[in-house]
Design a protein around this motif. Structure first.
Motif, PDB file in Angstrom:
ATOM      1  N   ASN A 174       0.846  -1.181   0.000  1.00  0.00           N
ATOM      2  CA  ASN A 174       0.000   0.000   0.000  1.00  0.00           C
ATOM      3  C   ASN A 174       0.888   1.240   0.000  1.00  0.00           C
ATOM      4  N   LEU A 175       1.840   1.255  -0.928  1.00  0.00           N
ATOM      5  CA  LEU A 175       2.842   2.304  -0.954  1.00  0.00           C
ATOM      6  C   LEU A 175       2.261   3.667  -1.308  1.00  0.00           C
ATOM      7  N   SER A 176       1.089   3.698  -1.955  1.00  0.00           N
ATOM      8  CA  SER A 176       0.491   4.965  -2.344  1.00  0.00           C
ATOM      9  C   SER A 176      -0.225   5.651  -1.183  1.00  0.00           C
ATOM     10  N   SER A 177      -0.405   4.943  -0.064  1.00  0.00           N
ATOM     11  CA  SER A 177      -1.111   5.509   1.077  1.00  0.00           C
ATOM     12  C   SER A 177      -0.186   6.418   1.881  1.00  0.00           C
ATOM     13  N   PRO A 178      -0.753   7.511   2.480  1.00  0.00           N
ATOM     14  CA  PRO A 178       0.049   8.364   3.364  1.00  0.00           C
ATOM     15  C   PRO A 178       0.591   7.583   4.558  1.00  0.00           C
ATOM     16  N   ASP A 179      -0.120   6.550   4.949  1.00  0.00           N
ATOM     17  CA  ASP A 179       0.308   5.699   6.052  1.00  0.00           C
ATOM     18  C   ASP A 179       0.803   4.379   5.475  1.00  0.00           C
ATOM     19  N   PRO A 180       2.118   4.158   5.446  1.00  0.00           N
ATOM     20  CA  PRO A 180       2.646   2.932   4.830  1.00  0.00           C
ATOM     21  C   PRO A 180       2.240   1.666   5.560  1.00  0.00           C
ATOM     22  N   CYS A 181       1.767   1.780   6.804  1.00  0.00           N
ATOM     23  CA  CYS A 181       1.363   0.593   7.562  1.00  0.00           C
ATOM     24  C   CYS A 181      -0.097   0.224   7.370  1.00  0.00           C
ATOM     25  N   SER A 182      -0.865   1.087   6.716  1.00  0.00           N
ATOM     26  CA  SER A 182      -2.282   0.757   6.503  1.00  0.00           C
ATOM     27  C   SER A 182      -2.383  -0.347   5.467  1.00  0.00           C
ATOM     28  N   PRO A 183      -3.285  -1.315   5.669  1.00  0.00           N
ATOM     29  CA  PRO A 183      -3.366  -2.454   4.751  1.00  0.00           C
ATOM     30  C   PRO A 183      -3.904  -2.064   3.391  1.00  0.00           C
ATOM     31  N   ALA A 184      -3.474  -2.777   2.361  1.00  0.00           N
ATOM     32  CA  ALA A 184      -3.970  -2.538   1.012  1.00  0.00           C
ATOM     33  C   ALA A 184      -5.394  -3.063   0.869  1.00  0.00           C
ATOM     34  N   GLY A 185      -6.078  -2.587  -0.147  1.00  0.00           N
ATOM     35  CA  GLY A 185      -7.438  -3.062  -0.401  1.00  0.00           C
ATOM     36  C   GLY A 185      -8.496  -2.251   0.318  1.00  0.00           C
TER      37      GLY A 185
END
Length: 229
Positions: free
Chosen positions: A127-138
């Motif tokens: 989930n590299l596009s998220s501001p939070d890299p630890c938030s899960p993808a999907g």
């Protein structure tokens, strides 16, 4: 006399046919009961295996988070984190195998709440596009126990990175910068402990749903009758 003999033979054949049909029907019912008992045994064993896997995951995460306290990335990565990664590789493989068992006995929806195996070769897992890299993808509906464990591990790493910032030479640093680093570390640790509590609560909720399904399938349960004394 011939008519009598044919009548006797016909009656014997009819009796034999009825007996054979009855025996076949009885055998079919016995086979059906045996298959159902085998299915229920498999469902119970799968629920027990899932319980063990989830609590093994919790214990490993709990140890990882505790050992991230006041450790910089260098110390953390060479000890607790490396140990956890070795555990997680084997654990994730077991989750994937368990997914197929859960899907067979409890349905794919319940299996997906443990781990979405479709994402392994269909959807991205980062989930590299998220501001939070630890938030899960999907999407939120695709959140599962495997993603939650990865999220907790990620924040444990972030806490170690924050400790590195705190441990840097403070000679030329402003007090405000140090305060921001300490606050970031505190907030990260607070969040990771909340996620760990969420993992524990989600595990209990998940196992309760499995138990409810077992009851619906007809698994016998012990009924405790309160004493009147």
């Amino acid at each position: 006399m011939a008519d009598s003999m044919w009548s006797t033979l016909a009656a014997s054949l009819l009796t034999a046919a009825i007996t054979l049909a009855g025996t076949s029907c009885q055998q079919a019912r016995q086979d059906e009961r045996a298959d159902r008992a085998k299915f229920l045994d498999g469902a119970q064993a799968t629920a027990q295996e899932t319980s063990r896997l989830l609590y093994d995951g919790y214990n490993a995460l709990d140890k990882l988070v505790k050992e991230s306290d006041k450790k910089g990335w260098g110390e953390f990565s060479k000890g607790p984190w490396d140990e956890y990664l070795q555990f997680h590789r084997a654990w994730r493989q077991q989750l994937i195998a368990e997914h197929f068992k859960l899907s067979h006995y409890f349905g794919k929806n319940m299996a997906n709440q443990l781990v979405h195996i479709d994402e392994i070769d269909i959807q991205p897992v980062d989930n590299l596009s998220s501001p939070d890299p630890c938030s899960p993808a999907g999407e939120d509906k695709d959140y599962d126990m495997a993603k939650l464990s990865t999220q907790i591990e990620c924040y444990a790493r972030v806490a170690a990175f924050n400790q590195d910032i705190i441990n840097e030479d403070v000679k030329d640093r402003k007090a405000e910068e140090l305060f921001d680093a300490l606050e970031s570390k505190h907030n990260t640790e607070k969040h990771v402990w909340k996620l760990l509590q969420h993992y524990d609560a989600s595990t209990v909720s998940y196992l309760r749903r499995l138990d409810a399904t077992l009851t619906e399938l007809g698994v016998s349960k012990v009924t405790v009758i309160p004493s009147k004394s």
